[in-house]
Write a protein that holds these residues in place. Structure first.
Motif, PDB file in Angstrom:
ATOM      1  N   LEU A 148       0.828  -1.204   0.000  1.00  0.00           N
ATOM      2  CA  LEU A 148       0.000   0.000   0.000  1.00  0.00           C
ATOM      3  C   LEU A 148       0.865   1.259   0.000  1.00  0.00           C
ATOM      4  O   LEU A 148       0.525   2.254  -0.650  1.00  0.00           O
ATOM      5  N   ALA A 149       1.981   1.218   0.727  1.00  0.00           N
ATOM      6  CA  ALA A 149       2.873   2.377   0.755  1.00  0.00           C
ATOM      7  C   ALA A 149       3.526   2.603  -0.606  1.00  0.00           C
ATOM      8  O   ALA A 149       3.716   3.751  -1.028  1.00  0.00           O
ATOM      9  N   ILE A 150       3.860   1.526  -1.302  1.00  0.00           N
ATOM     10  CA  ILE A 150       4.458   1.647  -2.635  1.00  0.00           C
ATOM     11  C   ILE A 150       3.481   2.338  -3.595  1.00  0.00           C
ATOM     12  O   ILE A 150       3.889   3.092  -4.471  1.00  0.00           O
ATOM     13  N   GLY A 151       2.179   2.103  -3.390  1.00  0.00           N
ATOM     14  CA  GLY A 151       1.179   2.755  -4.236  1.00  0.00           C
ATOM     15  C   GLY A 151       1.195   4.273  -4.111  1.00  0.00           C
ATOM     16  O   GLY A 151       0.761   4.971  -5.029  1.00  0.00           O
ATOM     17  N   GLY A 152       1.688   4.791  -3.000  1.00  0.00           N
ATOM     18  CA  GLY A 152       1.758   6.236  -2.817  1.00  0.00           C
ATOM     19  C   GLY A 152       3.142   6.804  -2.988  1.00  0.00           C
ATOM     20  O   GLY A 152       3.430   7.894  -2.484  1.00  0.00           O
ATOM     21  N   ILE A 153       3.989   6.097  -3.718  1.00  0.00           N
ATOM     22  CA  ILE A 153       5.388   6.507  -3.817  1.00  0.00           C
ATOM     23  C   ILE A 153       5.540   7.785  -4.651  1.00  0.00           C
ATOM     24  O   ILE A 153       6.539   8.489  -4.539  1.00  0.00           O
ATOM     25  N   PHE A 154       4.546   8.091  -5.484  1.00  0.00           N
ATOM     26  CA  PHE A 154       4.588   9.322  -6.266  1.00  0.00           C
ATOM     27  C   PHE A 154       3.784  10.444  -5.617  1.00  0.00           C
ATOM     28  O   PHE A 154       3.552  11.483  -6.234  1.00  0.00           O
ATOM     29  N   ARG A 155       3.333  10.211  -4.392  1.00  0.00           N
ATOM     30  CA  ARG A 155       2.628  11.245  -3.638  1.00  0.00           C
ATOM     31  C   ARG A 155       3.461  11.617  -2.414  1.00  0.00           C
ATOM     32  O   ARG A 155       3.914  10.739  -1.686  1.00  0.00           O
TER      33      ARG A 155
ATOM     34  N   GLN B 165      -0.086  10.852 -10.801  1.00  0.00           N
ATOM     35  CA  GLN B 165       0.242  10.188  -9.546  1.00  0.00           C
ATOM     36  C   GLN B 165      -0.681   8.999  -9.289  1.00  0.00           C
ATOM     37  O   GLN B 165      -0.230   7.945  -8.826  1.00  0.00           O
ATOM     38  N   SER B 166      -1.965   9.149  -9.579  1.00  0.00           N
ATOM     39  CA  SER B 166      -2.925   8.074  -9.322  1.00  0.00           C
ATOM     40  C   SER B 166      -2.672   6.866 -10.216  1.00  0.00           C
ATOM     41  O   SER B 166      -2.699   5.717  -9.761  1.00  0.00           O
ATOM     42  N   VAL B 167      -2.436   7.123 -11.501  1.00  0.00           N
ATOM     43  CA  VAL B 167      -2.215   6.019 -12.444  1.00  0.00           C
ATOM     44  C   VAL B 167      -0.924   5.272 -12.098  1.00  0.00           C
ATOM     45  O   VAL B 167      -0.911   4.032 -12.052  1.00  0.00           O
ATOM     46  N   VAL B 168       0.149   6.023 -11.843  1.00  0.00           N
ATOM     47  CA  VAL B 168       1.418   5.373 -11.508  1.00  0.00           C
ATOM     48  C   VAL B 168       1.290   4.622 -10.184  1.00  0.00           C
ATOM     49  O   VAL B 168       1.799   3.498 -10.037  1.00  0.00           O
ATOM     50  N   GLY B 169       0.596   5.205  -9.216  1.00  0.00           N
ATOM     51  CA  GLY B 169       0.387   4.530  -7.935  1.00  0.00           C
ATOM     52  C   GLY B 169      -0.382   3.236  -8.091  1.00  0.00           C
ATOM     53  O   GLY B 169      -0.035   2.212  -7.486  1.00  0.00           O
ATOM     54  N   PHE B 170      -1.416   3.253  -8.934  1.00  0.00           N
ATOM     55  CA  PHE B 170      -2.192   2.033  -9.188  1.00  0.00           C
ATOM     56  C   PHE B 170      -1.322   0.958  -9.826  1.00  0.00           C
ATOM     57  O   PHE B 170      -1.354  -0.216  -9.412  1.00  0.00           O
ATOM     58  N   LEU B 171      -0.523   1.341 -10.820  1.00  0.00           N
ATOM     59  CA  LEU B 171       0.344   0.368 -11.487  1.00  0.00           C
ATOM     60  C   LEU B 171       1.383  -0.198 -10.532  1.00  0.00           C
ATOM     61  O   LEU B 171       1.706  -1.394 -10.588  1.00  0.00           O
TER      62      LEU B 171
END
Length: 309
Positions: free
Chosen positions: A230-237, A284-290
Motif C-alpha cells: 500500500l505504501a508503494i502505491g503512494g510513492i509518487f505522492r 500520480q494516481s495512475v502510476v500509484g495504481f500500477l
C-alpha cells in the motif's frame, strides 16, 4: 430482493460501523472522479460555476502533461518524491517493527502504555504546529540548536538557507511524527500472536532475540508485506505539509525540498492552472495504481498467501 433486505437487517450493526468510512470514500474519493477530466482540458471557471466550466472548457489532449514533464524542475521533483518515499517506506518499516517489538517485550505494561501514548501523540499534530516546533530549534538567532552550538564555540548555522542538512531533517521529522502510529498497528498484530508459541520456545531454551527472529517477525510478515504494498502505491505522492511547512517555503531549499505536490501548489499560486494540477494528480494516481498491482504481482509470485489480492 427479500433475501438481500434480510441480510441487510441481520448485519445492520456491522453496516452502521462501516458507514462513516464508506461515506468518507464516497465524498472524497468517488464523487470528485469527474474532475480527472480537467487534466485533458484548458479549464476556465465561467459564470455557470465549476461543472459548467468543466463541460465547456476546451479539450487540449496531453498538453497539460507535456507542460508538467517538460518543466525545468521535472527531474528534480520526480527524483525527490521517489527517493524520499523509498527512504520513508524502508526506514519507517524497520523502525515501526522495532518499536512495536520493544513495547511488546517491556515487562512493565503501565510503562509500555505511557511510552506508546507519548509516541502516538505527534501523529495528531498538524504540520503547521510541528513547523513552529522545528523553527524553535532551527532559528538562526534564537534556535535551540544554534544556542547549543554557541556553547561549544561553533558558529551558528543558517538552517533555512543550507540545503545539505534538509534531507536528514525531513526524514527525521517524518519518522518522529509517523512512527508511533505505525508501531501501534504492528503492536496490535504482535499482540494477536498465540502465546503458546512463546511458551514452547521458552521451554526449548530460546532467548528473546531468538523468539523475535523465529516467531514474531515471521508471523507479522504478512502485515508488513500488505502495508508495504500500500505504501508503494503512494510513492509518487508526497506529504505536502512536511515538504512545504517544515522548510517554511524557503526558495534556497527547493532543490532538496521541492516535490511533485509542492511544485503543483506553487504553479497553481503563480499560474492559476487547474489543468496542470489535475494532470499531476492523474499521473500520480495512475502510476500509484500500477505500482500497487506490480508489487502485489511480485509478492504473489514469491508467496501467494501474503499477497494483498
Amino acid at each position: 430482493m427479500q433475501r438481500f433486505l434480510g441480510q441487510l437487517g441481520r448485519n445492520k450493526a456491522f453496516l452502521l460501523m462501516v458507514l462513516p468510512g464508506a461515506l468518507w470514500f464516497l465524498i472524497f474519493c468517488y464523487l470528485p472522479m469527474p474532475g480527472a477530466l480537467l487534466a485533458f482540458k484548458e479549464y476556465r471557471l465561467d459564470q455557470g460555476g465549476f461543472f459548467s466550466g468543466l463541460i465547456h472548457s476546451k479539450w487540449v489532449g496531453l498538453k497539460n502533461f507535456e507542460f508538467l514533464f517538460h518543466a525545468y524542475d521535472a527531474f528534480i521533483i520526480t527524483r525527490n518524491t521517489v527517493v524520499y518515499n523509498l527512504v520513508f517506506i524502508f526506514l519507517g518499516l524497520v523502525l515501526s517493527v522495532t518499536m512495536a517489538i520493544i513495547l511488546f517485550n517491556l515487562t512493565q505494561k503501565k510503562l509500555a502504555k505511557l511510552y506508546q501514548t507519548a509516541m502516538f501523540m505527534p501523529y495528531f499534530l498538524s504540520w503547521v504546529i510541528v513547523s513552529y516546533f522545528a523553527f524553535s530549534f532551527l532559528s538562526v538567532d534564537k534556535g535551540f540548536l544554534n544556542q547549543l552550538l554557541a556553547v561549544f564555540g561553533v558558529e551558528p548555522i543558517a538552517w533555512y538557507s543550507e540545503m545539505k542538512y534538509w534531507p536528514f531533517i525531513l526524514v527525521f521529522m517524518s519518522m518522529w511524527k509517523g512512527i508511533g502510529y505505525s508501531s501501534v498497528i504492528y503492536l496490535a498484530a504482535i499482540s494477536g500472536i498465540d502465546k503458546s508459541y512463546y511458551e514452547a520456545a521458552m521451554i526449548d531454551g530460546a532467548n528473546k532475540w531468538q523468539q523475535t527472529v523465529k516467531i514474531t517477525v515471521p508471523l507479522i510478515r504478512p502485515m508488513m508485506v500488505i502495508l508495504t504494498i500500500l505504501a508503494i502505491g503512494g510513492i509518487f505522492r508526497a506529504d505536502f505539509g512536511l515538504f512545504y511547512q517544515i522548510p517554511r517555503d524557503s526558495g534556497m531549499l527547493y532543490p532538496a525540498t521541492n516535490v511533485i505536490d509542492t511544485y503543483v501548489y506553487r504553479s497553481m499560486k503563480v499560474l492559476g492552472d487547474f489543468g496542470l494540477a489535475a494532470a499531476a494528480g492523474f499521473y500520480q494516481s495512475v502510476v500509484g495504481f500500477l505500482l500497487v498491482v506490480g508489487a502485489n504481482w511480485t509478492v504473489k509470485k514469491v508467496n501467494e498467501d501474503q499477497a494483498l489480492f
